[in-house]
Design a protein around this motif. Sequence first.
Motif, PDB file in Angstrom:
ATOM      1  N   SER A 252       0.828  -1.214   0.000  1.00 10.38           N
ATOM      2  CA  SER A 252       0.000   0.000   0.000  1.00 10.38           C
ATOM      3  C   SER A 252       0.855   1.253   0.000  1.00 10.38           C
ATOM      4  O   SER A 252       0.452   2.289  -0.527  1.00 10.38           O
ATOM      5  CB  SER A 252      -0.939  -0.020   1.204  1.00 10.38           C
ATOM      6  OG  SER A 252      -0.190   0.063   2.418  1.00 10.38           O
ATOM      7  N   TRP A 253       2.044   1.177   0.642  1.00  7.95           N
ATOM      8  CA  TRP A 253       2.933   2.342   0.615  1.00  7.95           C
ATOM      9  C   TRP A 253       3.273   2.719  -0.834  1.00  7.95           C
ATOM     10  O   TRP A 253       3.460   3.880  -1.163  1.00  7.95           O
ATOM     11  CB  TRP A 253       4.227   2.030   1.372  1.00  7.95           C
ATOM     12  CG  TRP A 253       4.071   2.022   2.859  1.00  7.95           C
ATOM     13  CD1 TRP A 253       2.933   2.167   3.586  1.00  7.95           C
ATOM     14  CD2 TRP A 253       5.122   1.837   3.800  1.00  7.95           C
ATOM     15  NE1 TRP A 253       3.167   2.107   4.932  1.00  7.95           N
ATOM     16  CE2 TRP A 253       4.536   1.900   5.091  1.00  7.95           C
ATOM     17  CE3 TRP A 253       6.491   1.633   3.716  1.00  7.95           C
ATOM     18  CZ2 TRP A 253       5.278   1.760   6.253  1.00  7.95           C
ATOM     19  CZ3 TRP A 253       7.235   1.495   4.875  1.00  7.95           C
ATOM     20  CH2 TRP A 253       6.637   1.554   6.128  1.00  7.95           C
ATOM     21  N   SER A 255       1.411   2.246  -3.411  1.00 10.65           N
ATOM     22  CA  SER A 255       0.167   2.421  -4.192  1.00 10.65           C
ATOM     23  C   SER A 255      -0.084   1.238  -5.120  1.00 10.65           C
ATOM     24  O   SER A 255      -0.547   1.396  -6.249  1.00 10.65           O
ATOM     25  CB  SER A 255       0.230   3.726  -5.010  1.00 10.65           C
ATOM     26  OG  SER A 255       0.440   4.834  -4.167  1.00 10.65           O
TER      27      SER A 255
END
Length: 882
Positions: A252-253, A255
């Motif tokens: 998630s960091w 994207s």
Amino acid sequence: MMALLQWAPRYSVHIPEIDVEHQALFGVLNDLWAATERGSDKQAIVAAIHRVSETMRNHLRHEESLLEQWGYPRFNEHVLEHQKLLLQLDTLVASAVSNDKREMEINELDFISNWLCAHIENSDKDYARFVAEKEGGGEIAKSSPSWRQRIAASVTLSRSVMAALILITMAVDIIVVGLLSYGLNATRNLQEREIRATVESTALLLDHNISESVSKIDLVLHEVEDWLEHGHSVNGRIEAREANKFLDNRKSWLSGLANFRVTDEHGTILYSSGTSSPESTSISDRDHFIVHRENKRSGLFVSNPILTRIGHEWGISLSRRYNNPDGSFAGIISATIPIDYFNNLLSAANLGPNGVALLRDGDTGLITRYPASLSPSQQIGTKVFSDELGQAIASGDRARSFHTQHTGDGIERLNAYRRLSAAPFHLVVGMGTDDYLARWRSDVAKAVVIVAAFLLLSAGSVWLLWRLFGLTKKANNSAQLVREIAKSKQQLSEAHRIARLGFIELNTISGIYSLGEGTQDMLGIDPTLKSGSEEDVFSNVTSDDRAQLVGLLSGKSGSCFDLELRIGVRTLHVLGEVNSEPTAPAMIVMTLQDITDRIIAEQERAAMIERIAESDRMEALGTLAGGIAHEINTPTQYVTDNIAFMNDGISSLLDLAESVKAVKSMEGDLVGVKKNLDSLDLDFLKAELPAAAAQAQDGTLRISKIVQAIKEFSYPSSKLPHPIDLNHLIDVVATVTRNQWKYVADLEFDLDPDLPKISAIEGEINQVLVNLLVNATHAIAELGSSSLGRIEVKTQSLGDGVELTVRDSGAGIEPENLKQIFELFFTTKAPGQGTGQGLAITKAIIHRHGGQITAESEPGSGACFRIRLPLEIPAASFEDAV
């Protein structure tokens, strides 16, 4: 003999421009003298005579124009001298061109230098004195120019102005075209520099974006590596749920840029972000796993495109190794970037309709391309690319730009190449030439239209001015044209007189014939007759020729004709031409030449060829006589030997018969018979006596054949054309010449059994065959080979004729000699071995029979002589002999 001319003060007329032209004439005359003296070939002498004629003509024309301007009182007499010389020069030039000799006689050229020197010292000095007197009295300066002088000056001035105007117009046109071309070229270069900067900047931006993404992923991989190694050292193991949560957080960091996977030391996937992996999914066979397992210091490894085993999509794997607390290999951490990510990056570049951006891996395999291509050569992993890209990759340069014409999709582009800084990838960004040059090409089309209009306008202006000048010039030269026509007629009459030609002009409207000087003598009519009717002019011409001429004169319309007229023992050659100019009366101009001497010479030449041919035939027979005697001697010898053997055998048999007869009459005894019988070898005599008789008979037949062949060759049945069997003549000549060729070559025949008879003179065809066979024999003998050569004689029917081919395996004929072998007295044999008459006579005989002879050869490959003869000799062949 024509002397070498040296310029001396006595030849100067003290008019600089005239003196310069006289010196130039001396120079070209000296060149002609030198060419004649050193025996140059005909072409060089003709060229030198042409230079003399042209230089002389230009000088006399200039001199006449000056004399007319000065008002020289003896202008007409001076011009007449010029015309006489020019007529003689024209005759000399025509003679040189038509002369068959290799060089001209020097005394034929003497009159030119003699005339020039005499003309300068007399006539030219006279007008020079006149000019000097007028200049001394000031008459030239005081008198106003005549109307001729004003016209000449006007024409000269107009010509100069027109020439200057044309040159200026051409210069302006060239400057305009040059400036426009320079400007368009500069604009294109500027456009290409701007596009090059654009694609290079785009490539740099894409490099930065891709490299930044790789750096971020590598940073996360480092973090995951530290987290795993710390967990293993503290807890001994890590829970799957905790590990997957950690990897999801790191995904998630970024994207969702990449999916993370962690394997154990065996390559089995333990943890993954996003969708969990199937049990026992292994990547132990992947290159990046093997590299990390085998190398403790492997660092970041970027793979080529791979098809993932989880999700089954194409991607690029970035991986690092992690270790157990003891430093042993524990497994790898990988981050897989989908190919679509790179494709999205490339699609963001604005490269135009024909632009392209593509990424290749470290092995030059294609990773992705935008826009995508359906071509098999543009799919993932393919290594098909242009030579220019190959050179850029091989150069090792970090960045480079290049131009490609031949691409996979056929689109010409300007490209920028970059070797990525954070990954072993090759990036290419290109823009289509048709895209960035579209506006420039539109400007070029507009410029071409403008320049074409400008050039058309300037050319039209010059043409109108030139047309105006031409009309003015025609008006100014009208009076001169009338004088030139009269002068031309005078020159024509003088030329006919010098060349011994007759001249007749027929006015078809009035039917009156006008005669040139000397024509009356050629026609055998009253020398005072200048014009008259057909009856007056052609009264002495034979009736048949006269009727033919009248028919031609009445039926001609705008064309030429020629024929021969017989007048007693003389023959005249007539050339006629109709003057069909619409503004002139219908005239027929006829030129007559007495060709009686030429016909007599041709008849004498034909007779000479006949004598030479007869002499050559007898010489050939004499040459063959020794061989023929040898050919007869051989069968004669074994006939004599066989008859002697037969005589001995018959005597013994007769003795036996006598003893038998005596016993029968009771006058002898059986003892004598038995004695005679024992002394005889009856089996031997039974076998050999018939054989001896057969051999003797065969020998007499051979002798008879040779004698018959000699008779047919020496005493042909007729000296007039009659039907002959060419195959039979070949057999006769082969027999007569056998002793010439049998020790040198094998004679092979391929004779058409259905060959029709031809109309020919038997003796002459015999001579042709002897010449060809003997020449072939000599050509083979020149090789000096110990083995026999080969002579092939072939005949075949051609429908309306026959063809004879004689081919040998001799030394062949050089190309430069092939064109001359049929010339009389030309020979390539050593002195004393050939007269150069055989092939010339052969060609003359073939032509007399209406046929053709050709030769084909290559040095070292033998020669082939091909003769074609008609079945019937054309009627005119023996009239036009040789």
